[in-house]
Enzyme design. Structure first.
Site, PDB file in Angstrom:
ATOM      1  N   GLU A   9       0.840  -1.303   0.108  1.00  0.00           N
ATOM      2  CA  GLU A   9      -0.032  -0.199  -0.275  1.00  0.00           C
ATOM      3  C   GLU A   9       0.883   1.323  -0.105  1.00  0.00           C
ATOM      4  OE1 GLU A   9      -3.972  -0.512   2.405  1.00  0.00           O
ATOM      5  OE2 GLU A   9      -2.520  -2.001   3.051  1.00  0.00           O
ATOM      6  N   ASP A  82      -2.497  -4.385   3.494  1.00  0.00           N
ATOM      7  CA  ASP A  82      -2.568  -4.559   4.984  1.00  0.00           C
ATOM      8  C   ASP A  82      -3.383  -5.979   5.350  1.00  0.00           C
ATOM      9  OD1 ASP A  82      -0.759  -2.680   5.596  1.00  0.00           O
ATOM     10  OD2 ASP A  82      -2.197  -1.180   5.883  1.00  0.00           O
ATOM     11  N   ASP A  84      -5.820  -6.097   7.633  1.00  0.00           N
ATOM     12  CA  ASP A  84      -7.320  -5.860   7.857  1.00  0.00           C
ATOM     13  C   ASP A  84      -8.339  -5.765   6.668  1.00  0.00           C
ATOM     14  OD1 ASP A  84      -6.653  -3.722   6.931  1.00  0.00           O
ATOM     15  OD2 ASP A  84      -6.453  -2.471   8.631  1.00  0.00           O
ATOM     16  N   GLU A  86      -9.687  -3.557   5.173  1.00  0.00           N
ATOM     17  CA  GLU A  86      -9.257  -2.217   4.251  1.00  0.00           C
ATOM     18  C   GLU A  86      -8.401  -3.123   3.377  1.00  0.00           C
ATOM     19  OE1 GLU A  86     -10.562   0.731   3.728  1.00  0.00           O
ATOM     20  OE2 GLU A  86     -12.151   0.243   5.051  1.00  0.00           O
ATOM     21  N   TYR A 289       1.623  -4.224  13.355  1.00  0.00           N
ATOM     22  CA  TYR A 289       0.677  -3.742  12.588  1.00  0.00           C
ATOM     23  C   TYR A 289      -0.179  -2.870  13.721  1.00  0.00           C
ATOM     24  CZ  TYR A 289      -2.934  -2.765   9.294  1.00  0.00           C
ATOM     25  OH  TYR A 289      -4.001  -1.866   8.473  1.00  0.00           O
ATOM     26  N   ARG A 291      -3.273  -1.054  13.565  1.00  0.00           N
ATOM     27  CA  ARG A 291      -4.611  -1.240  13.771  1.00  0.00           C
ATOM     28  C   ARG A 291      -4.966  -2.703  14.123  1.00  0.00           C
ATOM     29  NH1 ARG A 291      -4.420   1.188   8.461  1.00  0.00           N
ATOM     30  NH2 ARG A 291      -4.553   3.201   8.438  1.00  0.00           N
ATOM     31  N   HIS A 334      -4.128 -10.284  15.017  1.00  0.00           N
ATOM     32  CA  HIS A 334      -3.574 -11.556  15.689  1.00  0.00           C
ATOM     33  C   HIS A 334      -2.620 -11.065  16.975  1.00  0.00           C
ATOM     34  CE1 HIS A 334      -5.402 -13.580  12.672  1.00  0.00           C
ATOM     35  NE2 HIS A 334      -4.386 -13.204  11.732  1.00  0.00           N
TER      36      HIS A 334
END
Length: 781
Positions: A9, A82, A84, A86, A289, A291, A334
């Site tokens: 991204e 990523d 998640d 999104e 990560y 988020r 996780h």
């Protein structure tokens, strides 16, 4: 042999991963989302199972073109956005745009950008998880529907400027802030008198030391004074001592919301700044990560923590702990937020250093031993009455995790009297204590505090509204829309009474304290309050906390493959659309009016209301023969709380202050704020001056200094042609109306001698050959 193409991204992430993967891979960035819903007609086919219509926006077409070109030459395309929802959606959009099959294209995810994590992910690729994609699409489509359907309702029904908007989560967030504001406005402080006695005793070095003990509170000044009178000539004796062991345990490692809260308390960071810096740390491979709503730590991390704690502090400082999520649906990540390499105590990047060190300390502390305390509570008898006093203190026996980290809490949430307990000298049963002084101090109850960005995130999380990726954008949106503002509030002076017993005499005195001062708090604007009331009246489901939280749970069910996304939207949209149509047809226009009284001079009604350009007060009505008079509210005033006298004060502008150099000096407030007017010139007032109270004497230095600065800046003026030659920080320039034109270097030396014709020629030359602008930096996803 062609290289594999790996798409991520952001460029920073691409750079870090390319170093890890080496020559077999070319790593490219898609700069976040590459497609979005069309703007026209919602971009959703409501009649065809809410099918979305996606487009590549103009600013992303160049990126997509480049990715297509590289993909054609590559051996195989891998997607590493990523982990998640999104990120999953971005991978699916890349498949759609690049002509890849989402069922066969290799998709990898990792929680940290380290060599072992990337290599492990490469060995275990999967494909795009369409359940996660559907959950993201459902959120995007539902939010688009709410925004597109509700915003026009606000435009039609509210007499205000037409850039109003509503949103499924943002409107609920504004409601939370609005309700807290109204609780504060309705709060009536109650005073009580707190009893505190100061005694002396010998410490271990045989020195006299002071310590305090507390008695019960009294509801009135008379009750407190009577108690002190009853202690005249009293003896004080210890009747009971209890020593109890205690402990403090560390907090769990950081989730997105707890990191935002602690960075706000300890570092003063806004939620968006915290996320920006956390993303920078993640993309450079320094933390996991950012988020996440998980408090879990992986086995590798636990092993590394054990080694690090044992080697730095000793084995007695390590205590393995497993933390559990309060939120059962915490599934998008996780692990908690932690450093990827614990041996790195800090980072080189100065911007990120404080946040990284906070994460490092919190992670270390989470696996460290409890702090061990010893708490002493002594009861003190008063010989002249039946009341007793309590002295308490604690001793830290073993610091445990406190060696590394101490968690903060919001200052406002701490009870005024819940202070850190100090040390007590050695005390014994039946010990007589000499009294130095006894005080009864008046204290006032306080309302709940206004929200900070971080405490709002905490509240949203408690209510189950939003998810880690939504907190920062929600707060940014409500601030940008003008429904909420972040500002400081000055405190007010308040008297309080103190009775003191000293040397067998009771004295009374009155002191002052500042109350109600707040820093960087979220205040609802009048616009936010009026819109909230309107939405609550006509769209109670949208504004209901439980309903909004249930929608979030349904997104989770879609992500888990338990619910079809189009069915979920259908259940929401059908009743919602009925409410929209009914409101457009039946609801009255709302102006958010409040009647304040009657103007004694004109006999006309005075009201506070929302105007087209914001909150204002008005004398008279549009139907009156004479035009109504209007005045804008100050930034610190509100329609709901402004008094009649405060409103009338606003009509005192413009104020004529006197004559200077034979010309009138006045002050007023204009579109750009308060200003001084003198001799057809205008001078803005800085925040330290109030246009309602500034004196004539204070305006003169402002006029003379600003006029001198302007004259110093002016080289030449051509009144007829409306042209000015001015000096700027980057050299002389031409001003024509609102436009500025740079003067070529070869003409700068003799700028004062330029003729009107030469100036016009320079303007035409610049217009014909405009300077090239530096390209704007693209935002990373």
């Amino acid at each position: 042999m062609a290289k594999n193409l790996l798409i991520v991204e952001s460029p920073a992430k691409a750079k870090t991963i390319e170093k890890i993967l080496g020559e077999d891979f070319e790593v490219k960035s898609c700069y976040g989302h590459i497609r979005d819903l069309e703007k026209g007609d919602m971009g959703i086919d409501v009649k065809n199972s809410y099918k979305p219509r996606y487009i590549v926006p103009p600013e992303k077409q160049k990126v997509v073109k480049e990715l297509k070109s590289v993909a054609k030459k590559s051996g195989e395309v891998w997607l590493a956005t990523d982990e998640d929802r999104e990120g999953e959606a971005i991978s699916w959009h890349l498949c759609e745009v690049l002509g890849l099959n989402p069922k066969t294209t290799k998709r990898i995810v990792f929680h940290e950008i380290t060599k072992p994590a990337i290599q492990s992910a490469i060995k275990q690729p999967r494909t795009v998880d369409m359940n996660l994609v559907d959950a993201q699409q459902a959120r995007r489509i539902l939010d688009r529907i709410v925004g597109f359907e509700l915003s026009p309702v606000l435009w039609r029904k509210m007499s205000m400027k037409n850039n109003l908007s509503a949103g499924r989560v943002q409107s609920v967030a504004v409601r939370i802030i609005a309700e807290r504001e109204r609780e504060i406005n309705a709060f009536t402080p109650v005073s009580t008198f707190r009893i505190e006695a100061l005694f002396t005793a010998r410490d271990t070095s045989n020195n006299n030391v002071s310590f305090s003990a507390e008695g019960k509170k009294y509801a009135s000044a008379d009750g407190a004074e009577d108690f002190l009178k009853s202690c005249l000539g009293a003896e004080f004796e210890i009747t009971d001592i209890q020593v109890k062991p205690g402990k403090k345990s560390p907090a769990a490692p950081f989730t997105t919301s707890t990191l935002q809260q602690e960075a706000s308390r300890k570092l003063g960071y806004s939620v968006s700044r915290t996320m920006l810096l956390a993303q920078k740390l993640y993309e450079s491979g320094m933390i996991t990560y950012m988020r996440t709503d998980s408090v879990n730590l992986g086995e590798t991390a636990m092993d590394n923590l054990k080694k690090e704690i044992n080697s730095r502090f000793g084995k007695n400082y390590f205590e393995p702990r497993k933390y559990k999520n309060k939120n059962e649906s915490a599934q998008e990540a996780h692990e908690a937020i932690r450093p990827t390499y614990l041996e790195n105590i800090t980072v080189e990047d100065a911007d990120c250093r404080k946040l990284y060190e906070l994460i490092w300390k919190r992670t270390m502390a989470s696996q460290m031993a409890d702090a061990e305390l010893e708490k002493t509570i002594a009861k003190i008898q008063i010989s002249t009455n039946k009341e007793e006093l309590t002295a308490s203190g604690e001793v830290l026996k073993f610091e445990g995790f406190l060696k590394v980290y101490r968690e903060d809490s919001d200052d406002d949430e701490i009870n005024e009297e819940a202070q850190q307990e100090g040390m007590l000298p050695p005390l014994a049963l039946n010990q007589k204590l000499p009294l130095k002084e006894m005080k009864a101090t008046e204290r006032f109850s306080r309302p709940l505090p206004r929200y900070t960005e971080a405490s709002l995130v905490k509240k949203l999380e408690e209510l189950g509204i939003g998810r880690p990726s939504t907190y920062a954008p929600t707060i940014s949106t409500i601030l940008k829309r003008g429904y909420v503002e972040k500002r400081d509030k000055e405190g007010l002076k308040r008297d309080f009474n103190i009775f003191s017993l000293k040397g067998n005499t009771i004295h009374k005195r009155v002191e002052q304290e500042t109350t109600g001062a707040e820093k960087s708090k979220l205040f609802p604007t009048d616009l936010g309050l009026v819109v909230t009331d309107f939405l609550k009246q006509y769209f109670d489901d949208i504004m209901d906390y439980n309903f909004t939280a249930r929608i979030e749970e349904e997104f989770d069910e879609v992500a888990a493959g338990k619910l079809k996304w189009s069915n979920m939207i259908d259940d929401f949209y059908i009743p919602f659309k009925k409410d929209v149509d009914s409101t457009i047809e039946n609801a009255e226009r709302i102006r958010g009016e409040r009647e304040l009284g009657v103007d004694t001079e004109s006999g006309k009604k005075v009201i506070a209301r929302m105007g087209r350009y914001g909150p204002m007060v008005q004398i008279g009505d549009v139907s009156d023969e004479d035009k109504p008079r209007f005045a804008k509210l100050k930034n610190t005033q509100s329609i709901e709380t402004i008094s009649f006298d405060e409103a009338m004060e606003l009509f005192k502008l413009p104020r004529i202050l006197g004559q200077f150099e034979g010309k009138e000096v006045s002050v007023s407030i204009g579109r750009f704020g308060p200003y001084i007017a003198h001799d057809k010139r205008f001078y803005s007032l800085s925040k330290e001056f109030d246009p309602y109270t500034i004196s004539f004497e204070e305006t003169i230095p402002i006029i003379t200094e600003k006029r001198a600065a302007k004259e110093e800046r002016t080289i030449k003026v051509f009144e007829k042609e409306k042209l000015q030659l001015l000096r700027g920080p980057y050299g002389p320039y031409i001003k024509q109306g609102l436009r500025n034109f740079k003067i070529p270097k070869d003409k700068q030396e003799g700028v004062a001698d330029l003729t009107v014709e030469e100036i016009k020629a320079i303007i035409e030359e610049v217009k014909a050959n405009p300077p090239k602008r530096a390209p704007r930096k693209k935002k990373t996803g």
